[in-house]
Design an enzyme around this catalytic site. Structure first.
Site, PDB file in Angstrom:
ATOM      1  N   HIS A 142       0.834  -1.203   0.000  1.00 42.92           N
ATOM      2  CA  HIS A 142       0.000   0.000   0.000  1.00 42.92           C
ATOM      3  C   HIS A 142       0.868   1.252   0.000  1.00 42.92           C
ATOM      4  O   HIS A 142       1.770   1.382   0.802  1.00 42.92           O
ATOM      5  CB  HIS A 142      -0.918  -0.027   1.229  1.00 42.92           C
ATOM      6  CG  HIS A 142      -1.921   1.067   1.241  1.00 42.92           C
ATOM      7  ND1 HIS A 142      -2.327   1.654   2.400  1.00 42.92           N
ATOM      8  CD2 HIS A 142      -2.604   1.684   0.239  1.00 42.92           C
ATOM      9  CE1 HIS A 142      -3.220   2.593   2.132  1.00 42.92           C
ATOM     10  NE2 HIS A 142      -3.401   2.621   0.823  1.00 42.92           N
ATOM     11  N   ASP A 194       8.216   8.214 -20.414  1.00 36.90           N
ATOM     12  CA  ASP A 194       8.565   8.280 -21.829  1.00 36.90           C
ATOM     13  C   ASP A 194      10.024   7.848 -22.008  1.00 36.90           C
ATOM     14  O   ASP A 194      10.718   7.534 -21.037  1.00 36.90           O
ATOM     15  CB  ASP A 194       8.304   9.674 -22.397  1.00 36.90           C
ATOM     16  CG  ASP A 194       9.112  10.781 -21.726  1.00 36.90           C
ATOM     17  OD1 ASP A 194      10.196  10.506 -21.163  1.00 36.90           O
ATOM     18  OD2 ASP A 194       8.668  11.938 -21.772  1.00 36.90           O
ATOM     19  N   HIS A 229       7.990  19.498 -13.265  1.00 41.42           N
ATOM     20  CA  HIS A 229       8.760  18.405 -13.869  1.00 41.42           C
ATOM     21  C   HIS A 229      10.049  18.143 -13.083  1.00 41.42           C
ATOM     22  O   HIS A 229      10.448  16.979 -12.916  1.00 41.42           O
ATOM     23  CB  HIS A 229       9.075  18.730 -15.335  1.00 41.42           C
ATOM     24  CG  HIS A 229       9.734  17.613 -16.067  1.00 41.42           C
ATOM     25  ND1 HIS A 229       9.149  16.377 -16.237  1.00 41.42           N
ATOM     26  CD2 HIS A 229      10.946  17.534 -16.671  1.00 41.42           C
ATOM     27  CE1 HIS A 229       9.967  15.594 -16.917  1.00 41.42           C
ATOM     28  NE2 HIS A 229      11.065  16.269 -17.199  1.00 41.42           N
ATOM     29  N   TYR A 249       6.825  14.911 -21.683  1.00 37.65           N
ATOM     30  CA  TYR A 249       6.215  14.863 -20.345  1.00 37.65           C
ATOM     31  C   TYR A 249       5.203  13.741 -20.170  1.00 37.65           C
ATOM     32  O   TYR A 249       4.395  13.784 -19.239  1.00 37.65           O
ATOM     33  CB  TYR A 249       5.592  16.217 -19.968  1.00 37.65           C
ATOM     34  CG  TYR A 249       6.581  17.344 -20.022  1.00 37.65           C
ATOM     35  CD1 TYR A 249       7.530  17.518 -19.020  1.00 37.65           C
ATOM     36  CD2 TYR A 249       6.589  18.233 -21.095  1.00 37.65           C
ATOM     37  CE1 TYR A 249       8.450  18.546 -19.066  1.00 37.65           C
ATOM     38  CE2 TYR A 249       7.502  19.278 -21.154  1.00 37.65           C
ATOM     39  CZ  TYR A 249       8.437  19.427 -20.136  1.00 37.65           C
ATOM     40  OH  TYR A 249       9.347  20.448 -20.186  1.00 37.65           O
ATOM     41  N   ALA A 250       5.216  12.740 -21.035  1.00 40.60           N
ATOM     42  CA  ALA A 250       4.306  11.601 -20.893  1.00 40.60           C
ATOM     43  C   ALA A 250       4.865  10.670 -19.828  1.00 40.60           C
ATOM     44  O   ALA A 250       5.472   9.637 -20.119  1.00 40.60           O
ATOM     45  CB  ALA A 250       4.121  10.894 -22.227  1.00 40.60           C
ATOM     46  N   ASN A 251       4.690  11.087 -18.582  1.00 41.16           N
ATOM     47  CA  ASN A 251       5.210  10.369 -17.424  1.00 41.16           C
ATOM     48  C   ASN A 251       4.154  10.393 -16.331  1.00 41.16           C
ATOM     49  O   ASN A 251       3.431  11.378 -16.183  1.00 41.16           O
ATOM     50  CB  ASN A 251       6.472  11.059 -16.879  1.00 41.16           C
ATOM     51  CG  ASN A 251       7.519  11.286 -17.939  1.00 41.16           C
ATOM     52  OD1 ASN A 251       8.026  10.351 -18.532  1.00 41.16           O
ATOM     53  ND2 ASN A 251       7.836  12.553 -18.184  1.00 41.16           N
TER      54      ASN A 251
END
Length: 139
Positions: A20, A28, A106, A128-130
């Protein structure tokens, strides 16, 4: 052979051993990965596998209760950001559980990845595809 969607052995083991609030990062192709964090590198070539395909598979296997993204994601790559939000909405509807969504810069995001149990690198080349997934509980 495993019957469920996720058949990648390292990812399957990672999900099975999450506790948990443990965190994993899906990123990316360009996000720097801290040396002390496990790297699970799925990147084959530009765009393969995609960020969203990887997110979908991970959501099929793990319960999440929180998500952290960089503020820049929504500004610089709004289509991918909206697609991720749609996946999270679908997950909430499917599980009936709340998913808390938070945003940080970021630079803060890159620092936060040091807390991850693992960073899963995709072939995605969208800026920024994270995302950081915080593990929830199924009960």
């Amino acid at each position: 052979m495993k019957k469920s969607t996720l058949i990648h052995s390292e990812l399957s083991y990672l999900v099975a051993t999450l506790g948990h609030t443990d965190e994993i990062t899906i990123c990316d192709a360009g996000l720097p990965i801290p040396a002390q964090v496990q790297r699970i590198d799925l990147a084959l070539t530009h765009g393969v596998p995609s960020f969203l395909d990887t997110v979908r598979v991970m959501l099929s296997e793990m319960q999440i209760e929180g998500v952290i993204m960089a503020e820049e994601f929504a500004q610089v790559s709004p289509e991918h950001h909206q697609a991720l939000l749609a996946e999270l909405e679908q997950e909430k509807a499917l599980t009936g559980k709340t998913i808390n969504i938070g945003y940080i810069s970021h630079e803060q995001f890159k620092q936060r990845t040091k807390q991850s149990r693992a960073v899963v690198r995709t072939g995605e080349c969208t800026p920024y595809a994270n995302v950081i997934f915080q593990s929830g509980v199924v009960f």
